[in-house]
Design a protein around this motif. Structure first.
Motif, PDB file in Angstrom:
ATOM      1  N   PHE A   1       0.836  -1.199   0.000  1.00  0.00           N
ATOM      2  CA  PHE A   1       0.000   0.000   0.000  1.00  0.00           C
ATOM      3  C   PHE A   1       0.873   1.253   0.000  1.00  0.00           C
ATOM      4  CE2 PHE A   1      -2.815   3.182   1.966  1.00  0.00           C
ATOM      5  CZ  PHE A   1      -3.897   3.074   1.102  1.00  0.00           C
ATOM      6  N   GLU A   2       1.920   1.243   0.825  1.00  0.00           N
ATOM      7  CA  GLU A   2       2.845   2.378   0.847  1.00  0.00           C
ATOM      8  C   GLU A   2       3.498   2.566  -0.519  1.00  0.00           C
ATOM      9  OE1 GLU A   2       5.641   1.804   4.022  1.00  0.00           O
ATOM     10  OE2 GLU A   2       4.113   2.064   5.568  1.00  0.00           O
ATOM     11  N   ASP A   3       3.872   1.470  -1.164  1.00  0.00           N
ATOM     12  CA  ASP A   3       4.456   1.552  -2.503  1.00  0.00           C
ATOM     13  C   ASP A   3       3.478   2.189  -3.481  1.00  0.00           C
ATOM     14  OD1 ASP A   3       6.727   0.310  -1.525  1.00  0.00           O
ATOM     15  OD2 ASP A   3       6.262  -1.654  -2.414  1.00  0.00           O
ATOM     16  N   ARG A   4       2.210   1.825  -3.359  1.00  0.00           N
ATOM     17  CA  ARG A   4       1.193   2.384  -4.263  1.00  0.00           C
ATOM     18  C   ARG A   4       1.022   3.883  -4.023  1.00  0.00           C
ATOM     19  NH1 ARG A   4      -5.050   0.747  -4.824  1.00  0.00           N
ATOM     20  NH2 ARG A   4      -5.455   1.987  -6.651  1.00  0.00           N
ATOM     21  N   VAL A   5       0.959   4.295  -2.758  1.00  0.00           N
ATOM     22  CA  VAL A   5       0.827   5.722  -2.429  1.00  0.00           C
ATOM     23  C   VAL A   5       2.039   6.485  -2.959  1.00  0.00           C
ATOM     24  CG1 VAL A   5       0.756   7.414  -0.533  1.00  0.00           C
ATOM     25  CG2 VAL A   5      -0.692   5.360  -0.450  1.00  0.00           C
ATOM     26  N   TYR A   6       3.212   5.920  -2.755  1.00  0.00           N
ATOM     27  CA  TYR A   6       4.435   6.571  -3.212  1.00  0.00           C
ATOM     28  C   TYR A   6       4.431   6.714  -4.737  1.00  0.00           C
ATOM     29  CZ  TYR A   6       9.392   7.589  -3.809  1.00  0.00           C
ATOM     30  OH  TYR A   6      10.576   8.169  -4.148  1.00  0.00           O
TER      31      TYR A   6
END
Length: 143
Positions: free
Chosen positions: A86-91
């Motif tokens: 999820f963090e990768d997607r937000v980034y």
């Protein structure tokens, strides 16, 4: 250098009336035409899919393969993996452009809406779920 073909072509699809109504409402909220809305949503979905490069069912194994680790059945490991993805997607979204909280929220929840819609369509196609106008929602079909 090859130039992209910018000639327009017609694409037709058939969706349930309630889905088209939802798309019209969403397009209106975004001040978009229906064509622009559908084109944008399809492209957004393709971009998200291209980042992962693997079908949803293979996400855990594929992510582990990309990281060179074995996937684990431990719930905390699954939560850590999901949080990291999820963090990768937000980034990735923020690398494309500056976004407000509301823009980010819409970008990450569109996927949930798409997954829910896909699940409901699949369940309806297999006659496990029906939409009841009388009851105002989806219902499980008794076996």
């Amino acid at each position: 250098m090859n130039e992209p073909d910018v000639e327009r072509a017609v694409v037709k699809t058939y969706v349930p009336a309630y889905q088209k109504d939802a798309w019209i409402e969403h397009a209106d909220r975004l001040d978009m035409s229906q064509s622009e809305f559908v084109r944008t949503m399809v492209q957004a979905g393709r971009r998200d899919f291209a980042v992962d490069g693997f079908p949803e069912a293979a996400d855990d194994t594929a992510a582990a393969d990309r990281e060179g680790t074995a996937s684990s059945d431990a719930p905390e490991d699954d939560a850590d993996d999901a949080r990291g993805e999820f963090e990768d997607r937000v980034y990735a979204l923020l690398r494309e452009e500056t976004r407000s909280w509301d823009d980010l929220l819409e970008a990450v929840t569109d996927d949930v809406e798409g997954r829910l819609e896909d699940a409901l369509q699949s369940l309806q196609a297999s006659n496990k779920v029906v939409y009841s106008g009388r009851n105002g929602g989806y219902e499980a079909v008794e076996e």
